[in-house]
Design a protein around this motif. Structure first.
Motif, PDB file in Angstrom:
ATOM      1  N   GLY A 175     -10.419 -14.058  -5.049  1.00 22.32           N
ATOM      2  CA  GLY A 175      -9.293 -14.980  -5.110  1.00 22.32           C
ATOM      3  C   GLY A 175      -8.248 -14.634  -6.160  1.00 22.32           C
ATOM      4  N   LYS A 176      -8.527 -13.651  -7.000  1.00 20.68           N
ATOM      5  CA  LYS A 176      -7.579 -13.279  -8.055  1.00 20.68           C
ATOM      6  C   LYS A 176      -6.781 -12.046  -7.627  1.00 20.68           C
ATOM      7  N   PRO A 177      -5.445 -12.114  -7.695  1.00 21.71           N
ATOM      8  CA  PRO A 177      -4.638 -10.940  -7.336  1.00 21.71           C
ATOM      9  C   PRO A 177      -4.795  -9.843  -8.387  1.00 21.71           C
ATOM     10  N   ARG A 178      -4.937  -8.607  -7.927  1.00 27.83           N
ATOM     11  CA  ARG A 178      -5.118  -7.461  -8.821  1.00 27.83           C
ATOM     12  C   ARG A 178      -4.251  -6.309  -8.342  1.00 27.83           C
ATOM     13  N   GLU A 179      -3.797  -5.505  -9.290  1.00 23.82           N
ATOM     14  CA  GLU A 179      -3.091  -4.264  -8.975  1.00 23.82           C
ATOM     15  C   GLU A 179      -4.111  -3.136  -9.035  1.00 23.82           C
ATOM     16  N   ILE A 180      -4.214  -2.367  -7.972  1.00 29.77           N
ATOM     17  CA  ILE A 180      -5.183  -1.290  -7.867  1.00 29.77           C
ATOM     18  C   ILE A 180      -4.444   0.038  -7.904  1.00 29.77           C
ATOM     19  N   MET A 181      -4.960   0.970  -8.713  1.00 30.29           N
ATOM     20  CA  MET A 181      -4.392   2.301  -8.778  1.00 30.29           C
ATOM     21  C   MET A 181      -5.550   3.296  -8.876  1.00 30.29           C
ATOM     22  N   VAL A 182      -5.628   4.174  -7.882  1.00 31.83           N
ATOM     23  CA  VAL A 182      -6.717   5.147  -7.803  1.00 31.83           C
ATOM     24  C   VAL A 182      -6.120   6.542  -7.689  1.00 31.83           C
ATOM     25  N   PRO A 183      -6.450   7.443  -8.607  1.00 28.48           N
ATOM     26  CA  PRO A 183      -5.999   8.824  -8.429  1.00 28.48           C
ATOM     27  C   PRO A 183      -6.607   9.405  -7.149  1.00 28.48           C
ATOM     28  N   VAL A 184      -5.818  10.129  -6.383  1.00 30.76           N
ATOM     29  CA  VAL A 184      -6.288  10.716  -5.129  1.00 30.76           C
ATOM     30  C   VAL A 184      -7.515  11.594  -5.380  1.00 30.76           C
ATOM     31  N   LEU A 225       0.835  -1.205   0.000  1.00 29.09           N
ATOM     32  CA  LEU A 225       0.000   0.000   0.000  1.00 29.09           C
ATOM     33  C   LEU A 225       0.868   1.253   0.000  1.00 29.09           C
ATOM     34  N   LEU A 226       0.555   2.169  -0.927  1.00 33.43           N
ATOM     35  CA  LEU A 226       1.239   3.453  -0.997  1.00 33.43           C
ATOM     36  C   LEU A 226       0.187   4.532  -1.223  1.00 33.43           C
ATOM     37  N   ILE A 227       0.050   5.425  -0.251  1.00 36.35           N
ATOM     38  CA  ILE A 227      -0.861   6.558  -0.400  1.00 36.35           C
ATOM     39  C   ILE A 227       0.010   7.761  -0.728  1.00 36.35           C
ATOM     40  N   GLY A 228       0.175   8.000  -2.015  1.00 33.43           N
ATOM     41  CA  GLY A 228       1.030   9.088  -2.481  1.00 33.43           C
ATOM     42  C   GLY A 228       0.235  10.364  -2.684  1.00 33.43           C
ATOM     43  N   ASN A 229       0.906  11.385  -3.188  1.00 34.08           N
ATOM     44  CA  ASN A 229       0.226  12.656  -3.433  1.00 34.08           C
ATOM     45  C   ASN A 229      -0.658  12.617  -4.671  1.00 34.08           C
ATOM     46  N   GLU A 230      -0.396  11.701  -5.594  1.00 33.64           N
ATOM     47  CA  GLU A 230      -1.182  11.614  -6.827  1.00 33.64           C
ATOM     48  C   GLU A 230      -2.061  10.369  -6.878  1.00 33.64           C
ATOM     49  N   TYR A 231      -1.576   9.228  -6.356  1.00 33.04           N
ATOM     50  CA  TYR A 231      -2.292   7.957  -6.468  1.00 33.04           C
ATOM     51  C   TYR A 231      -2.300   7.199  -5.151  1.00 33.04           C
ATOM     52  N   VAL A 232      -3.339   6.375  -4.972  1.00 32.34           N
ATOM     53  CA  VAL A 232      -3.364   5.342  -3.939  1.00 32.34           C
ATOM     54  C   VAL A 232      -3.133   4.044  -4.703  1.00 32.34           C
TER      55      VAL A 232
END
Length: 168
Positions: free
Chosen positions: A77-86, A62-69
């Motif tokens: 059960g399926k691994p996923r990469e999540i990227m959400v703009p703040v 987990l990384l809560i950055g200034n631009e993205y979470v």
């Protein structure tokens, strides 16, 4: 005198409320407005929104950055990469108490959004599966060797009184 344009307070408030939730043993969740800039499993999106459990137990990296979470999690059960703009985070709150903070839409965010219906139609046309049934999103951690199903204890012998054997 020109004042420099200040950065958004949203990522700082997200990090602070995330820390408050974890320090108090609560499960932090974020409500996200979904558009083309959000990388989430579309089959779990309802009404253009998705709620994500961002606790350390449910996420990896987990990384809560200034631009993205950003984080990795398992959905069904399926691994996923999540990227959400703040800017797409609408709220952060503790699941157990509902305490948290909602954020107003950022200026210009509505103009950048494409209606979700068009996105779903595009995904269906590309062969992506979109199911219409209701689902509850719960992110879970990956299984470890300790998570193996336990065998039930052996059944007690039928009949008679239990007896203890003295060992010297």
């Amino acid at each position: 005198m020109n004042t420099p344009e200040a950065t958004s307070t949203r990522p700082y408030l997200l990090r602070a409320l995330f820390e408050w939730c974890t320090d108090n043993g609560f499960t932090p969740h974020i409500a996200v407005r979904v558009d083309r800039t959000v990388q989430v499993p579309m089959e779990f999106v309802r009404n253009g929104e998705i709620v994500l459990n961002i606790s350390y137990d449910a996420t990896s990296g987990l990384l809560i950055g200034n631009e993205y979470v950003e984080f990795k999690a398992r959905f069904g059960g399926k691994p996923r990469e999540i990227m959400v703009p703040v800017a797409n985070v609408m709220a952060i709150y503790a699941r157990e108490t509902g305490q948290g903070m909602a954020f107003p839409p950022e200026e210009g965010a509505e103009a950048a959004q494409e209606p979700l219906e068009e996105m779903v139609e595009d995904d269906a046309a590309e062969g992506g599966e979109v199911e219409a049934d209701e689902r509850v999103v719960q992110l879970v951690t990956a299984k470890s060797d300790d998570d193996e199903p336990r065998t039930p204890p052996p059944a007690a012998p039928a009949g008679g009184r239990p007896a203890l054997k003295r060992v010297k």
